[in-house]
Design a protein around this motif. Structure first.
Motif, PDB file in Angstrom:
ATOM      1  N   TRP A  87      12.369  -3.517   2.941  1.00 26.23           N
ATOM      2  CA  TRP A  87      11.676  -2.265   2.630  1.00 26.23           C
ATOM      3  C   TRP A  87      10.180  -2.511   2.543  1.00 26.23           C
ATOM      4  O   TRP A  87       9.727  -3.455   1.881  1.00 26.23           O
ATOM      5  N   VAL A  88       9.397  -1.682   3.215  1.00 32.98           N
ATOM      6  CA  VAL A  88       7.941  -1.808   3.204  1.00 32.98           C
ATOM      7  C   VAL A  88       7.305  -0.439   3.013  1.00 32.98           C
ATOM      8  O   VAL A  88       7.945   0.600   3.223  1.00 32.98           O
ATOM      9  N   SER A  89       6.041  -0.456   2.641  1.00 34.88           N
ATOM     10  CA  SER A  89       5.277   0.767   2.439  1.00 34.88           C
ATOM     11  C   SER A  89       3.843   0.551   2.886  1.00 34.88           C
ATOM     12  O   SER A  89       3.264  -0.516   2.657  1.00 34.88           O
ATOM     13  N   ASP A  90       3.275   1.558   3.540  1.00 26.77           N
ATOM     14  CA  ASP A  90       1.854   1.578   3.884  1.00 26.77           C
ATOM     15  C   ASP A  90       1.474   3.034   4.142  1.00 26.77           C
ATOM     16  O   ASP A  90       2.223   3.944   3.796  1.00 26.77           O
ATOM     17  N   ARG A  91       0.314   3.261   4.750  1.00 26.93           N
ATOM     18  CA  ARG A  91      -0.134   4.633   4.978  1.00 26.93           C
ATOM     19  C   ARG A  91       0.793   5.413   5.923  1.00 26.93           C
ATOM     20  O   ARG A  91       0.741   6.643   5.963  1.00 26.93           O
ATOM     21  N   ARG A  92       1.622   4.698   6.675  1.00 24.75           N
ATOM     22  CA  ARG A  92       2.574   5.377   7.561  1.00 24.75           C
ATOM     23  C   ARG A  92       3.819   5.831   6.824  1.00 24.75           C
ATOM     24  O   ARG A  92       4.638   6.560   7.387  1.00 24.75           O
ATOM     25  N   GLY A  93       3.993   5.374   5.594  1.00 30.83           N
ATOM     26  CA  GLY A  93       5.123   5.820   4.803  1.00 30.83           C
ATOM     27  C   GLY A  93       6.055   4.691   4.398  1.00 30.83           C
ATOM     28  O   GLY A  93       5.747   3.504   4.572  1.00 30.83           O
ATOM     29  N   TYR A  94       7.206   5.075   3.849  1.00 29.54           N
ATOM     30  CA  TYR A  94       8.211   4.133   3.367  1.00 29.54           C
ATOM     31  C   TYR A  94       9.281   3.967   4.440  1.00 29.54           C
ATOM     32  O   TYR A  94       9.760   4.940   5.017  1.00 29.54           O
ATOM     33  N   ARG A  95       9.706   2.725   4.663  1.00 33.68           N
ATOM     34  CA  ARG A  95      10.690   2.494   5.723  1.00 33.68           C
ATOM     35  C   ARG A  95      11.236   1.067   5.617  1.00 33.68           C
ATOM     36  O   ARG A  95      10.725   0.245   4.847  1.00 33.68           O
ATOM     37  N   TYR A  96      12.253   0.796   6.424  1.00 37.08           N
ATOM     38  CA  TYR A  96      12.801  -0.552   6.552  1.00 37.08           C
ATOM     39  C   TYR A  96      12.352  -1.160   7.876  1.00 37.08           C
ATOM     40  O   TYR A  96      12.260  -0.461   8.895  1.00 37.08           O
ATOM     41  N   THR A  97      12.076  -2.462   7.861  1.00 35.28           N
ATOM     42  CA  THR A  97      11.688  -3.181   9.076  1.00 35.28           C
ATOM     43  C   THR A  97      12.578  -4.405   9.253  1.00 35.28           C
ATOM     44  O   THR A  97      13.087  -4.970   8.280  1.00 35.28           O
ATOM     45  N   ASP A  98      12.739  -4.825  10.501  1.00 34.78           N
ATOM     46  CA  ASP A  98      13.506  -6.036  10.788  1.00 34.78           C
ATOM     47  C   ASP A  98      12.707  -7.294  10.451  1.00 34.78           C
ATOM     48  O   ASP A  98      13.282  -8.323  10.104  1.00 34.78           O
ATOM     49  N   ASP A  99      11.375  -7.202  10.578  1.00 40.87           N
ATOM     50  CA  ASP A  99      10.507  -8.364  10.420  1.00 40.87           C
ATOM     51  C   ASP A  99       9.530  -8.158   9.271  1.00 40.87           C
ATOM     52  O   ASP A  99       9.168  -7.025   8.932  1.00 40.87           O
ATOM     53  N   ASP A 100       9.077  -9.257   8.704  1.00 37.68           N
ATOM     54  CA  ASP A 100       8.053  -9.249   7.673  1.00 37.68           C
ATOM     55  C   ASP A 100       6.704  -8.940   8.327  1.00 37.68           C
ATOM     56  O   ASP A 100       6.252  -9.706   9.189  1.00 37.68           O
ATOM     57  N   PRO A 101       6.034  -7.856   7.954  1.00 38.15           N
ATOM     58  CA  PRO A 101       4.750  -7.530   8.592  1.00 38.15           C
ATOM     59  C   PRO A 101       3.681  -8.605   8.412  1.00 38.15           C
ATOM     60  O   PRO A 101       2.764  -8.712   9.232  1.00 38.15           O
ATOM     61  N   LEU A 102       3.783  -9.423   7.356  1.00 37.22           N
ATOM     62  CA  LEU A 102       2.775 -10.455   7.125  1.00 37.22           C
ATOM     63  C   LEU A 102       2.887 -11.606   8.106  1.00 37.22           C
ATOM     64  O   LEU A 102       1.878 -12.195   8.505  1.00 37.22           O
ATOM     65  N   SER A 103       4.117 -11.947   8.483  1.00 39.62           N
ATOM     66  CA  SER A 103       4.334 -13.119   9.333  1.00 39.62           C
ATOM     67  C   SER A 103       4.781 -12.775  10.740  1.00 39.62           C
ATOM     68  O   SER A 103       4.669 -13.595  11.654  1.00 39.62           O
ATOM     69  N   GLY A 104       5.332 -11.577  10.929  1.00 44.33           N
ATOM     70  CA  GLY A 104       5.926 -11.230  12.209  1.00 44.33           C
ATOM     71  C   GLY A 104       7.291 -11.857  12.428  1.00 44.33           C
ATOM     72  O   GLY A 104       7.895 -11.675  13.488  1.00 44.33           O
ATOM     73  N   GLN A 105       7.784 -12.598  11.433  1.00 42.52           N
ATOM     74  CA  GLN A 105       9.085 -13.250  11.525  1.00 42.52           C
ATOM     75  C   GLN A 105      10.145 -12.427  10.804  1.00 42.52           C
ATOM     76  O   GLN A 105       9.840 -11.567   9.984  1.00 42.52           O
ATOM     77  N   ALA A 106      11.391 -12.692  11.127  1.00 42.04           N
ATOM     78  CA  ALA A 106      12.488 -12.008  10.445  1.00 42.04           C
ATOM     79  C   ALA A 106      12.430 -12.302   8.949  1.00 42.04           C
ATOM     80  O   ALA A 106      11.989 -13.377   8.518  1.00 42.04           O
ATOM     81  N   TRP A 107      12.856 -11.342   8.158  1.00 43.76           N
ATOM     82  CA  TRP A 107      12.949 -11.575   6.722  1.00 43.76           C
ATOM     83  C   TRP A 107      13.913 -12.728   6.450  1.00 43.76           C
ATOM     84  O   TRP A 107      14.847 -12.964   7.232  1.00 43.76           O
TER      85      TRP A 107
ATOM     86  N   GLU B  91       0.839  -1.183   0.000  1.00 41.51           N
ATOM     87  CA  GLU B  91       0.000   0.000   0.000  1.00 41.51           C
ATOM     88  C   GLU B  91       0.883   1.245   0.000  1.00 41.51           C
ATOM     89  O   GLU B  91       1.935   1.280   0.647  1.00 41.51           O
ATOM     90  N   THR B  92       0.461   2.270  -0.722  1.00 42.75           N
ATOM     91  CA  THR B  92       1.201   3.527  -0.742  1.00 42.75           C
ATOM     92  C   THR B  92       0.732   4.432   0.393  1.00 42.75           C
ATOM     93  O   THR B  92      -0.272   4.156   1.061  1.00 42.75           O
ATOM     94  N   ARG B  93       1.440   5.523   0.589  1.00 43.76           N
ATOM     95  CA  ARG B  93       1.075   6.471   1.643  1.00 43.76           C
ATOM     96  C   ARG B  93      -0.294   7.097   1.398  1.00 43.76           C
ATOM     97  O   ARG B  93      -0.963   7.531   2.340  1.00 43.76           O
ATOM     98  N   THR B  94      -0.717   7.152   0.135  1.00 43.77           N
ATOM     99  CA  THR B  94      -2.000   7.771  -0.190  1.00 43.77           C
ATOM    100  C   THR B  94      -3.143   6.758  -0.251  1.00 43.77           C
ATOM    101  O   THR B  94      -4.269   7.117  -0.587  1.00 43.77           O
TER     102      THR B  94
END
Length: 219
Positions: free
Chosen positions: A70-90, A51-54
């Motif tokens: 790298w992930v994107s959603d309404r909160r913006g673009y950023r890097y995360t340690d974990d996969d938001p879909l699984s909650g596990q590390a990439w 999802e994009t910021r808009t």
């Protein structure tokens, strides 16, 4: 059908700008192994349309491997340690990925590149990636290494401003583009992918984008 490449007779190392190179066929000999690793990574962290910021949805499907993704959603673009879909590390970055990125960067004049993130894009016919800068990384002193696999694409290479007139270059299976130094924040993108066929990927194109996302490259 792709138009003939302007540099078809000499594609080994094409200068795009100071600090930016197209390395023709650099990954060709190991492309099949790279695709096998992509399939393994996607089995653990499936491709998804972010999802994009808009509130829109990106047409290109994405996943990641490495210490950060790298992930994107309404909160913006950023890097995360974990996969938001699984909650596990990439998934861990394969050693073959790291080695290829290091060798390509060194060939382009950036020795010691040690990526900690690899964004994997999957393009289907009709998808595109609009002009953008890779600027979500903590530091911009390490280059970007971008590997093309599958059907051909038209790479849009712009300037330091979005309004700068872009140039277009054909990218083929196994090509790598590296940019850093004065070219690090150049606007770039991919034209709408045309219908084509590749024996290993069907009508799809895959792209590996290696970055140093979190820490300065001290290798």
């Amino acid at each position: 059908m792709m138009l003939p490449d302007l540099f078809a007779t000499d594609r080994e190392k094409i200068a795009l700008d100071p600090g930016a190179w197209l390395l023709g066929d650099f990954a060709l000999d190991e492309a099949s192994a790279l695709l096998a690793e992509i399939a393994r990574i996607a089995a653990q962290a499936p491709f998804r349309h972010l999802e994009t910021r808009t509130g829109g949805t990106m047409s290109v499907a994405m996943t990641n491997c490495g210490d950060a993704g790298w992930v994107s959603d309404r909160r913006g673009y950023r890097y995360t340690d974990d996969d938001p879909l699984s909650g596990q590390a990439w998934p861990a970055m394969p050693s073959q990925f790291r080695d290829l990125a290091r060798r390509a960067a060194e060939t382009a004049g950036f020795p010691g590149f040690a990526p900690d993130a690899c964004l994997i894009n999957r393009y289907a016919p009709g998808t595109r990636l609009s002009l953008h800068q890779d600027r979500d990384e903590a530091r911009h002193d390490a280059p970007i290494v971008s590997v093309s696999l599958g059907v051909p694409a038209r790479f849009i290479w712009g300037g330091q401003q979005r309004s700068d007139r872009p140039r277009r270059h054909n990218l083929f299976h196994g090509d790598i583009v590296v940019w850093g130094g004065p070219a690090r924040l150049t606007f770039h993108g991919i034209d709408m992918l045309r219908k084509a066929h590749h024996p290993e990927t069907g009508d799809l194109r895959f792209n590996l984008t290696f970055r140093r996302a979190r820490l300065p490259n001290l290798a």
